[in-house]
Design a protein around this motif. Structure first.
Motif, short mmCIF file in Angstrom:
data_model
loop_
_atom_site.label_atom_id
_atom_site.label_comp_id
_atom_site.label_asym_id
_atom_site.label_seq_id
_atom_site.Cartn_x
_atom_site.Cartn_y
_atom_site.Cartn_z
N LEU A 122 57.68 31.37 17.98
CA LEU A 122 57.80 30.17 17.14
C LEU A 122 59.12 30.20 16.37
CD1 LEU A 122 54.20 29.76 15.64
CD2 LEU A 122 55.19 28.62 17.62
N VAL B 46 51.39 27.50 20.68
CA VAL B 46 51.80 26.48 19.70
C VAL B 46 50.58 25.68 19.25
CG1 VAL B 46 53.15 24.38 19.36
CG2 VAL B 46 54.15 26.31 20.58
N MET C 180 54.12 29.70 11.58
CA MET C 180 54.63 31.06 11.82
C MET C 180 53.82 32.09 11.03
SD MET C 180 58.76 30.46 11.85
CE MET C 180 59.07 32.23 11.92
N PHE D 152 59.16 21.75 18.41
CA PHE D 152 59.97 22.77 17.75
C PHE D 152 61.44 22.56 18.11
CE2 PHE D 152 56.04 24.78 16.79
CZ PHE D 152 56.30 25.63 15.73
#
Length: 305
Positions: free
Chosen positions: A139, A226, A122, A245
């Protein structure tokens, strides 16, 4: 009753249930292959003539072509759903897939993302440029709410409220997830910079997350950001994807003490058994921490202090 006619009716039934384009594409592809096999290899044109032996033969060919057990099981679910519908519509009395033996899927322990890795990914995006803060917000939302890539891409501006997010998941099923203060802080900044960025630019739709041209994001774009984040922080030797995630959210929720039924609702699972798979992915250190926190003697000692 012609099998081809029944399959056509089933397709319209699925469309009426508002299945996603991706789901419909998978169904059409698989059922088209089944129909072709039954007609050309087994000489079957009538629905009532299909037996478990015919479907066993179909799966056998899939195995011979080298398909992995997971792929075969996923494919078989599509076929079984069709025959279940046939039974429900009283076109058949039994589902021929019920007696078909499916391959066992080997259990693979996922190497999940650590909290440090999530934070680093992040923070690899800045708080000033539009695409950077957008990526950070995505994210954060995946890590804090467990949303799928398709759900992120499909969010509308009015779906994201003050403390909740209305999500349309698989099969267009609606659910509500919750915005923590930590995530809200990121979203407020994202919304401010988004507004500034599009002040003199055209927004082609009302999606919450937009590409820099003002168009809706694709699930591929979510996947790619990502991967970019993982590359920025040098994560290697483990699978990194939007689903990881979602996996991170599930594991952290379990470690925090959420019950599997509540977690199932937050993840949008139609069957709690799907959610229970995340319990199988806990590593030994996580199991130790969970066992210690729930230890009767440890809790007894805390109460007697």
């Amino acid at each position: 009753m012609l099998l081809e006619d029944v399959l056509r009716e089933y397709e319209y039934h699925c469309q009426a249930r508002n299945f996603t384009k991706k789901t419909m594409k998978n169904k059409r592809q698989e059922l088209k292959q089944v129909l072709e096999f039954l007609q050309t290899k087994r000489g079957i044109a009538e629905l009532e003539s299909v037996t478990s032996h015919d479907l066993d033969a179909y799966l056998r060919i899939k195995r011979q072509k080298g398909l992995k057990p997971q792929s075969i099981v996923s494919m078989a679910k599509q076929v079984k759903a069709f025959f279940n519908w046939c039974v429900k519509e009283e076109y058949l009395t039994i589902n021929p897939m019920d007696k078909v033996t499916l391959p066992r899927i080997p259990k693979v322990l996922l190497t999940g993302l650590t909290s440090r890795e999530v934070v680093d990914m992040m923070e690899s995006f800045s708080n000033t440029k539009y695409l950077e803060i957008r990526n950070k917000a995505i994210l954060g939302m995946m890590a804090d709410c467990g949303l799928r890539a398709m759900e992120i891409a499909g969010l509308k501006e009015n779906d994201v409220r003050d403390t909740t997010i209305k999500v349309f998941g698989k099969g267009n099923k609606e659910r509500i997830v919750f915005i923590s203060p930590a995530l809200k802080k990121i979203l407020i900044r994202y919304e401010r910079i988004k507004k500034e960025y599009f002040t003199n630019r055209i927004k082609y739709n009302d999606n919450y997350f937009l590409a820099y041209q003002g168009k809706a994001m694709s699930t591929v774009a979510v996947y790619n950001l990502v991967i970019e984040a993982a590359e920025r922080v040098g994560i290697k030797g483990k699978r990194v994807s939007p689903h990881m995630f979602r996996h991170y959210f599930a594991v952290q929720s379990i470690m925090a003490g959420i019950d599997v039924y509540s977690l199932s609702r937050l993840l949008g699972h139609s069957d709690v058994s799907t959610t229970q798979r995340y319990l199988e992915s806990l590593d030994n250190d996580q199991l130790l921490e969970k066992a210690t926190s729930s230890s009767p003697l440890m809790n007894l000692n805390r109460r007697n202090r």
